[in-house]
Design an enzyme around this catalytic site. Sequence first.
Site, short mmCIF file in Angstrom:
data_model
loop_
_atom_site.label_atom_id
_atom_site.label_comp_id
_atom_site.label_asym_id
_atom_site.label_seq_id
_atom_site.Cartn_x
_atom_site.Cartn_y
_atom_site.Cartn_z
N ASN A 12 -18.35 70.71 -82.90
CA ASN A 12 -17.11 70.23 -83.51
C ASN A 12 -16.31 71.45 -83.97
OD1 ASN A 12 -15.11 69.09 -85.06
ND2 ASN A 12 -16.48 68.28 -86.66
N LYS A 14 -13.36 71.59 -85.11
CA LYS A 14 -12.42 71.30 -86.22
C LYS A 14 -11.05 71.92 -85.92
CE LYS A 14 -16.38 70.78 -89.17
NZ LYS A 14 -16.98 70.79 -90.48
N HIS A 99 -15.66 61.16 -89.28
CA HIS A 99 -16.19 62.42 -89.82
C HIS A 99 -15.88 62.46 -91.32
CE1 HIS A 99 -16.60 66.66 -90.75
NE2 HIS A 99 -17.38 66.74 -89.69
N GLU A 101 -14.75 64.64 -93.18
CA GLU A 101 -13.45 65.23 -93.53
C GLU A 101 -12.33 64.20 -93.35
OE1 GLU A 101 -13.92 68.75 -91.13
OE2 GLU A 101 -15.52 69.37 -92.48
N GLU A 172 -24.52 63.11 -91.26
CA GLU A 172 -24.01 64.38 -91.78
C GLU A 172 -23.85 64.28 -93.29
OE1 GLU A 172 -21.84 66.74 -88.56
OE2 GLU A 172 -20.38 65.38 -89.41
N GLY A 178 -20.56 72.64 -93.88
CA GLY A 178 -19.81 73.86 -94.13
C GLY A 178 -20.21 74.58 -95.41
N SER A 217 -24.42 72.34 -91.45
CA SER A 217 -24.93 73.72 -91.48
C SER A 217 -26.10 73.96 -90.52
CB SER A 217 -25.29 74.14 -92.91
OG SER A 217 -24.14 74.06 -93.74
P1 PGA Z 1 -21.00 72.61 -90.17
O1 PGA Z 1 -20.16 71.29 -89.81
O2 PGA Z 1 -22.01 72.81 -89.07
O3 PGA Z 1 -19.98 73.72 -90.23
O4 PGA Z 1 -21.66 72.34 -91.48
C1 PGA Z 1 -20.76 70.17 -89.24
C2 PGA Z 1 -19.73 69.09 -89.04
O5 PGA Z 1 -18.84 68.94 -89.87
O6 PGA Z 1 -19.77 68.34 -88.04
#
Ligand code: PGA
Length: 255
Positions: A12, A14, A99, A101, A172, A178, A217
């Site tokens: 992803n 983003k 997601h 976010e 997640e 993140g 992460s």
């Molecule tokens: P990250 O993000 O690996 O940077 O923690 C995962 C995601 O949001 O799908």
Amino acid sequence: MKKLRKPIVAGNWKMNGTKNSINQLINSIKSQLPKINSNAEMIVFPPFVFLDQVSHLLNETSIQWGGQNLASEIQGAFTGEISAQMLQEFGCHSVLVGHSERRQLYGESNELVAKKVKLASQSGLKPILCVGETLEQREAGQTQTVVAKQLNTVLDEMDGADAISNVILAYEPVWAIGTGLTATPEQAQEVHAYLREQVTIRDRNLASSMRILYGGSVKASNAAALFAMEDIDGGLIGGASLDAEEFINIYKVFE
Ligand code: PGA
């Protein structure tokens, strides 16, 4: 590592990348692929505006691509939105839906997410439904209630097993996205098993074939331990998917 279900390693991206950096990233991944004997599917999720470029770069490779989001309506006066049909026109195989976010920063409710998952599936895209609890919810002992609600609102909206069989799940935990904090393999496995149990209540076969990815992460250094867990069928990778070597090393776990 061999798994019961065909694993997925998804990136992803983003809101990151330029035309140039994406060329480099993809070319670097592509150049390493022939040396790798992974049995996982690889999917990348670029920002919408790069889908055309990515489709040309990945044409005739085994790597698939998808959208990071889609509109909840089919077409019309919805400024700034991108429809399922548009994603398909650019060769998308799948789409991320719900997601954290999108849920947290753009107020997407379980009901809106359900509508999007249904529409994606009806349009022939594989929805990757993201679920996960915040740190506050985990600490209050609400993890199962939260993810069950996120999952079941969607499953209730779908028309039968056929539609549900298109869905891929991604657990997640919001506190791990993140942040550099990763759920331990045991913490993740516990929630994955619980999610599979929720699907089993509806349909045992469906539950045993549904892929459930872990995200939050994931890095080359922790991927193998996470992916070794029985109910973890691969990963949805944010930050580490922007680095070709890290991403390839995560993909290699499934050699
Ligand atoms: P990250 O993000 O690996 O940077 O923690 C995962 C995601 O949001 O799908």
